[in-house]
Scaffold this active site. Structure first.
Site, PDB file in Angstrom:
ATOM      1  N   ASP A 233     -16.802  -3.743   6.196  1.00 16.06           N
ATOM      2  CA  ASP A 233     -17.815  -4.788   6.355  1.00 16.06           C
ATOM      3  C   ASP A 233     -17.199  -6.120   5.935  1.00 16.06           C
ATOM      4  OD1 ASP A 233     -17.605  -4.764   3.590  1.00 16.06           O
ATOM      5  OD2 ASP A 233     -19.711  -4.343   3.204  1.00 16.06           O
ATOM      6  N   ASP A 235     -18.061  -9.272   3.227  1.00 13.98           N
ATOM      7  CA  ASP A 235     -18.933  -9.609   2.101  1.00 13.98           C
ATOM      8  C   ASP A 235     -18.848 -11.101   1.768  1.00 13.98           C
ATOM      9  OD1 ASP A 235     -19.420  -6.650   1.204  1.00 13.98           O
ATOM     10  OD2 ASP A 235     -17.244  -6.828   1.286  1.00 13.98           O
ATOM     11  N   ASP A 325     -22.571  -8.227   4.313  1.00 14.10           N
ATOM     12  CA  ASP A 325     -23.392  -8.290   3.096  1.00 14.10           C
ATOM     13  C   ASP A 325     -23.401  -9.728   2.576  1.00 14.10           C
ATOM     14  OD1 ASP A 325     -23.848  -5.577   3.138  1.00 14.10           O
ATOM     15  OD2 ASP A 325     -22.386  -5.083   1.577  1.00 14.10           O
TER      16      ASP A 325
HETATM   17  N1  DCT Z   1     -19.904  -4.036  -5.218  1.00 15.25           N
HETATM   18  C1  DCT Z   1     -20.759  -4.309  -6.265  1.00 15.25           C
HETATM   19  N2  DCT Z   1     -22.043  -3.882  -6.214  1.00 15.25           N
HETATM   20  C2  DCT Z   1     -22.503  -3.224  -5.120  1.00 15.25           C
HETATM   21  C3  DCT Z   1     -21.646  -2.964  -4.026  1.00 15.25           C
HETATM   22  C4  DCT Z   1     -20.334  -3.406  -4.103  1.00 15.25           C
HETATM   23  O1  DCT Z   1     -20.355  -4.902  -7.240  1.00 15.25           O
HETATM   24  N3  DCT Z   1     -23.746  -2.823  -5.100  1.00 15.25           N
HETATM   25  C5  DCT Z   1     -18.536  -4.494  -5.303  1.00 15.25           C
HETATM   26  C6  DCT Z   1     -17.494  -3.429  -5.276  1.00 15.25           C
HETATM   27  C7  DCT Z   1     -16.479  -3.877  -4.266  1.00 15.25           C
HETATM   28  C8  DCT Z   1     -17.082  -5.088  -3.608  1.00 15.25           C
HETATM   29  O2  DCT Z   1     -18.336  -5.305  -4.185  1.00 15.25           O
HETATM   30  C9  DCT Z   1     -17.199  -4.989  -2.129  1.00 15.25           C
HETATM   31  O3  DCT Z   1     -17.808  -3.762  -1.738  1.00 15.25           O
HETATM   32  P1  DCT Z   1     -17.343  -3.015  -0.429  1.00 15.25           P
HETATM   33  O4  DCT Z   1     -17.578  -3.879   0.756  1.00 15.25           O
HETATM   34  O5  DCT Z   1     -17.997  -1.688  -0.413  1.00 15.25           O
HETATM   35  O6  DCT Z   1     -15.810  -2.780  -0.705  1.00 15.25           O
HETATM   36  P2  DCT Z   1     -14.523  -3.508  -0.140  1.00 15.25           P
HETATM   37  O7  DCT Z   1     -13.562  -3.507  -1.246  1.00 15.25           O
HETATM   38  O8  DCT Z   1     -14.882  -4.809   0.459  1.00 15.25           O
HETATM   39  O9  DCT Z   1     -14.031  -2.482   0.945  1.00 15.25           O
HETATM   40  P3  DCT Z   1     -14.158  -2.569   2.537  1.00 15.25           P
HETATM   41  O10 DCT Z   1     -12.951  -3.280   2.970  1.00 15.25           O
HETATM   42  O11 DCT Z   1     -14.181  -1.166   3.013  1.00 15.25           O
HETATM   43  O12 DCT Z   1     -15.418  -3.304   2.872  1.00 15.25           O
HETATM   44 MG    MG Z   2     -16.334  -5.012   1.987  1.00 18.10          MG
END
Ligand code: DCT
Ligand code: MG
Length: 401
Positions: A233, A235, A325
């Site tokens: 995703d 963020d 997100d």
């Molecule tokens: N996080 C957080 N609280 C949440 C969800 C996520 O603090 N409820 C943190 C943990 C990692 C970061 O935010 C981003 O989450 P992801 O998108 O799941 O991980 P990513 O490292 O960006 O991995 P990806 O590349 O697969 O999106």
């Molecule tokens: Mg991510």
């Protein structure tokens, strides 16, 4: 778009810091003597882990074992495999023999046995067995759907369901709104998002946010801030320079995305953030900032580069669906939220453990609480938080633990 390029630049080291006091990992290709690796920290926040993983053959297996343990609710083994994978990811070169990992932290007997198998046979029989396991296969497949967690997956498995088609045709299964979106856009959102696609989304989000509030502060977080090439995703974190002005901001952004016809799905959660309830001791909990989980429509023409959108061969649609997100903390919480949402999950987990065990402090996405002084420590930047913890600053691109 300057802010996105800045985030990327921040994620892409131009000049690599050569003076690393906290992680002075020696080369381990030469089966170095045991004490040569003694100064690798057990905490990911005291290691520097770039996206360059020299030990993928081991770490992929460890992560599958961790996932399998998670499905079996074996928390201890799950954490142990994740920590082992994380230590191996931080090494500056590939491990070629077991002697080379002597003295490294977080590598237990079980992990070493798996590594020995891989070193001897080039594969892990243990993981191959797991991959063939019917339950593991089903749970992995079901949890790959947006909105489906391990509990729901287990419930479906126990009802004898094994494929996504079976889920969709089973009349007694009630999917919630998020799961319906997960199935509807499954083929798109189960495909990795590229950096070019993340950049295109960054432009869309920036334009939308700044159309509503020109002085809004926006940052790319998650894996793309850490310099990853692909993610599941994209963020983002947004806030307003003046406290309280961030209230309602996300709802405006959502409306504007809908008006542009690119909002395919939206799950909005209002803020339940309460300063008086700080600090939270439930570290692994979701934070309480206002946030939304979106699926957006990204057009081919918006993505730069030859390859454009990530799609199946033969897919002639000029667009794809992408998971995005957005999180909007108040500005005085921004640094904590940025640190938490930048990840990686393992880096965040170890930061919190380090804070608690080594500093008698509690850290989460909202605050840092000093248990000795009985007060919350203020921070406007991530550097402030590292300084409070007595840690050397670790750049986002070094947090791929
Ligand atoms: N996080 C957080 N609280 C949440 C969800 C996520 O603090 N409820 C943190 C943990 C990692 C970061 O935010 C981003 O989450 P992801 O998108 O799941 O991980 P990513 O490292 O960006 O991995 P990806 O590349 O697969 O999106
Ligand atoms: Mg991510």
């Amino acid at each position: 778009i300057s802010w996105f390029t800045d985030s990327m630049r921040e994620a892409r080291p131009v000049r690599v810091e050569t003076r690393h006091r906290i992680q002075n990992t020696p080369t381990v290709t030469d089966c170095s003597p045991p004490n040569a690796v003694a100064n690798v920290s057990q905490y990911a926040c005291q290691r520097r882990t770039t996206t360059e993983n020299h030990n993928k053959i081991f770490t992929d297996v460890m992560e599958e074992l961790a996932e399998s343990s998670e499905f079996n609710e074996s928390k201890g083994p799950c954490l142990a495999f994740r920590q082992a994978a994380s230590v191996l990811k931080s090494l500056p070169s590939a491990v070629h023999c077991l002697e080379a990992i002597q003295g490294l932290p977080c590598l237990g007997e079980h992990t070493k046995a798996v590594m020995e198998e891989i070193l001897t046979f080039g594969r892990s029989f243990k993981v191959e067995e797991i991959r063939c396991d019917e339950r593991y296969q089903a749970l992995k497949l079901f949890t790959s759907v947006f909105g489906v967690g391990p509990k729901t997956a287990e419930k479906w498995y126990r009802r004898g369901l094994r494929s996504l088609k079976e889920i969709l045709t089973e009349p007694n299964i009630q999917l919630n709104r998020m799961q319906r979106a997960g199935f509807l856009y499954y083929s798109d959102i189960s495909k990795a998002v590229s950096k070019a696609e993340a950049k295109a989304l960054g432009c869309i989000i920036e334009e939308t946010v700044h159309w509503i509030a020109p002085d809004a502060i926006l940052a790319l977080t998650g894996g793309f801030r850490r310099g990853k090439e692909y993610g599941h995703d994209v963020d983002f974190l947004l806030t307003m320079p003046e406290m309280g002005k961030e209230e309602g901001l996300l709802l405006h952004v959502i409306d504007r995305l809908r008006d542009q016809g690119i909002l395919l799905y939206c799950e909005y959660q209002g803020s339940t953030f309460d300063v008086s309830k700080l600090p939270s001791c439930r570290f692994e909990d979701m934070d309480s900032f206002q946030k939304c989980f979106l699926i957006l429509r990204l057009e081919q023409g918006q993505v730069e580069g030859e390859r454009g959108l990530q799609r199946d061969p033969g897919d002639s649609r000029g667009w794809r669906a992408v998971r995005v997100d957005l999180v909007a903390p108040p500005v005085d919480r921004y640094a904590f939220a940025l640190l938490g949402w930048t990840g990686s999950r393992q880096f965040g987990r170890d930061l919190r453990t380090f804070a608690q065990k080594e500093r008698q402090m509690l850290l989460d996405n909202h605050a840092l609480y000093d248990k000795t002084k009985k007060l919350c420590l203020p921070a406007t930047t991530e550097k402030d938080i590292f300084a409070h913890l007595g840690l050397e600053y670790v750049e986002p691109w070094q947090r791929n633990a």
